[in-house]
Design an enzyme around this catalytic site. Structure first.
Site, PDB file in Angstrom:
ATOM      1  N   SER A 125      -0.726  13.058 -15.923  1.00 52.29           N
ATOM      2  CA  SER A 125      -2.154  12.844 -16.525  1.00 52.29           C
ATOM      3  C   SER A 125      -1.972  14.083 -16.709  1.00 52.29           C
ATOM      4  CB  SER A 125      -2.918  12.086 -16.285  1.00 52.29           C
ATOM      5  OG  SER A 125      -4.180  12.424 -16.842  1.00 52.29           O
ATOM      6  N   ASN A 126      -2.617  13.637 -18.631  1.00 49.80           N
ATOM      7  CA  ASN A 126      -3.331  15.079 -19.330  1.00 49.80           C
ATOM      8  C   ASN A 126      -4.236  15.636 -18.703  1.00 49.80           C
ATOM      9  OD1 ASN A 126      -6.462  14.640 -20.448  1.00 49.80           O
ATOM     10  ND2 ASN A 126      -4.746  13.024 -20.248  1.00 49.80           N
ATOM     11  N   SER A 162      -6.396   6.324 -10.993  1.00 45.73           N
ATOM     12  CA  SER A 162      -6.076   6.034 -11.964  1.00 45.73           C
ATOM     13  C   SER A 162      -7.221   7.085 -12.740  1.00 45.73           C
ATOM     14  CB  SER A 162      -5.402   5.475 -12.736  1.00 45.73           C
ATOM     15  OG  SER A 162      -6.405   4.184 -13.154  1.00 45.73           O
ATOM     16  N   TYR A 206      -8.188  13.945  -9.596  1.00 43.69           N
ATOM     17  CA  TYR A 206      -7.417  13.499  -9.481  1.00 43.69           C
ATOM     18  C   TYR A 206      -5.813  14.480 -10.000  1.00 43.69           C
ATOM     19  CZ  TYR A 206      -5.144  10.471 -13.254  1.00 43.69           C
ATOM     20  OH  TYR A 206      -4.229  10.007 -14.261  1.00 43.69           O
ATOM     21  N   GLY A 231      -1.306   4.039  -7.783  1.00 40.86           N
ATOM     22  CA  GLY A 231      -1.840   5.422  -7.669  1.00 40.86           C
ATOM     23  C   GLY A 231      -3.620   4.593  -7.957  1.00 40.86           C
ATOM     24  N   ASP A 234       0.947  -1.614   0.035  1.00 40.11           N
ATOM     25  CA  ASP A 234       0.258  -0.247   0.026  1.00 40.11           C
ATOM     26  C   ASP A 234       1.065   1.063   0.018  1.00 40.11           C
ATOM     27  OD1 ASP A 234      -1.606   2.244   0.440  1.00 40.11           O
ATOM     28  OD2 ASP A 234      -2.935   1.028   2.095  1.00 40.11           O
ATOM     29  N   LEU A 235       0.928   2.351  -1.069  1.00 40.88           N
ATOM     30  CA  LEU A 235       1.566   3.223  -1.439  1.00 40.88           C
ATOM     31  C   LEU A 235       1.237   4.412  -0.087  1.00 40.88           C
ATOM     32  CD1 LEU A 235       1.579   4.018  -5.044  1.00 40.88           C
ATOM     33  CD2 LEU A 235       3.557   3.113  -4.075  1.00 40.88           C
TER      34      LEU A 235
HETATM   35  C1  15L Z   1      -6.664   9.354 -17.952  1.00 36.75           C
HETATM   36  O1  15L Z   1      -5.446   9.617 -16.865  1.00 36.75           O
HETATM   37  C2  15L Z   1      -6.948   8.060 -17.280  1.00 36.75           C
HETATM   38  O2  15L Z   1      -6.088   7.795 -16.141  1.00 36.75           O
HETATM   39  C3  15L Z   1      -7.869   7.322 -18.163  1.00 36.75           C
HETATM   40  O3  15L Z   1      -7.720   6.564 -17.077  1.00 36.75           O
HETATM   41  C4  15L Z   1      -8.311   8.067 -18.900  1.00 36.75           C
HETATM   42  O4  15L Z   1      -8.987   8.413 -18.180  1.00 36.75           O
HETATM   43  C5  15L Z   1      -7.254   9.304 -19.682  1.00 36.75           C
HETATM   44  O5  15L Z   1      -6.852   9.740 -18.587  1.00 36.75           O
HETATM   45  C6  15L Z   1      -7.832   9.580 -20.985  1.00 36.75           C
HETATM   46  O6  15L Z   1      -8.506  11.235 -20.768  1.00 36.75           O
HETATM   47  O7  15L Z   1      -8.132   9.403 -21.788  1.00 36.75           O
END
Ligand code: 15L
Length: 267
Positions: free
Chosen positions: A109-110, A73, A134, A71, A49-50
């Protein structure tokens, strides 16, 4: 790079990487909060567990490079994001530093920049504009990575992943698709390139409709093989079946932007 730890082994990206990284590094330790069902006998797996710092220190013991995919996501309640992505991410960088890990590749992530409009092409030097709790946690992780690189000399690469998969599944994904082989190229640059200090790369293939300037990744030798345009007809056919999303369709983060959105009701 002889010994590599990959967290998030049971997730979508981790599961694919378990096949794609076979034989690439002499020793790979896989980890997740839950055990993947399909572990092969020759795969080393450590459940952790992080949010538990002592467990994370044990995880990185003897490791030279970490690929931190672990983590939560997607968007989730604050408690979940806090434990898995904020505390978990901090623990990973702190433990990596204390245990002498040399490099960390962090899967951001984007959604750290999801509130940029689709009409704007952005590089990696823009102010973060998270579209969700997130996304905030991913922006936090990028900041933590910069700190450990600048203050403590860890070599850190943040990959702002678009949408990882075999093909782009709708119009938005034509701009942000990441082919699995291209993800491998990016993380290998992070683990192996001699000039990495702190870098942010967009985790995107060679997409003609891209919203992102990924010239920094290309400067480090990234040559993506995936081309989203090869799947345009299919992606647009799928898009035609989706309901319109007036907010999500305007911004890069899509549905992450429209979820819980009420900015227009504030006057
Ligand atoms: C993410 O960061 C997610 O982990 C993935 O499930 C998608 O939702 C992706 O972005 C996305 O933007 O398509």
């Amino acid at each position: 790079m002889k010994s590599v730890l990959v967290t998030g082994a049971a997730g979508g990206i981790g599961t694919r990487l378990r096949a794609l990284l076979k034989g690439v590094y002499p020793h790979i330790r896989w980890s997740d909060i839950k055990r993947p069902d399909d572990l092969a006998p020759d795969e080393e797996f450590v459940q952790a567990d992080l949010a538990d710092y002592a467990a994370v220190e044990k995880l990185v013991d003897g490791i030279e490079g970490v690929v931190h995919l672990g983590g939560y996501s997607i968007e989730g309640p604050w408690e979940t994001i806090l434990n898995a992505n904020i505390i978990g991410c901090y623990n990973m960088f702190e433990a990596a530093y204390r245990k002498g890990v040399k490099r960390v590749v962090f899967a951001t992530s984007n959604h750290a920049v999801g509130f940029y409009p689709r009409s704007q092409k952005i590089g990696v030097d823009v102010t973060v504009r998270p579209d969700s709790r997130y996304g905030i946690s991913k922006a936090f992780g990028e900041a933590v990575g910069a700190f450990y690189a600048d203050k403590h000399g860890l070599r850190v690469t943040c990959i702002r992943i678009g949408n990882f998969g075999d093909k782009p599944i709708d119009q938005r994904r034509l701009a942000i698709w990441l082919k699995p082989d291209d993800m491998v190229q990016l993380l290998r640059i992070g683990l192996e390139h001699p000039d990495i200090h702190f870098e942010i790369f967009y985790g995107a293939s060679d997409n003609a409709a891209a919203w992102w300037d990924n010239s920094d990744a290309r400067r480090f030798g990234y040559k993506p093989s995936g081309k989203a345009e090869d799947f345009r007809a299919e992606a647009m056919a799928a898009q035609a079946k989706l309901p319109a999303d007036p907010v999500g369709d305007r911004f890069q983060g899509g549905a992450f932007c429209s979820a819980e959105y009420d900015a227009d009701k504030r006057g």
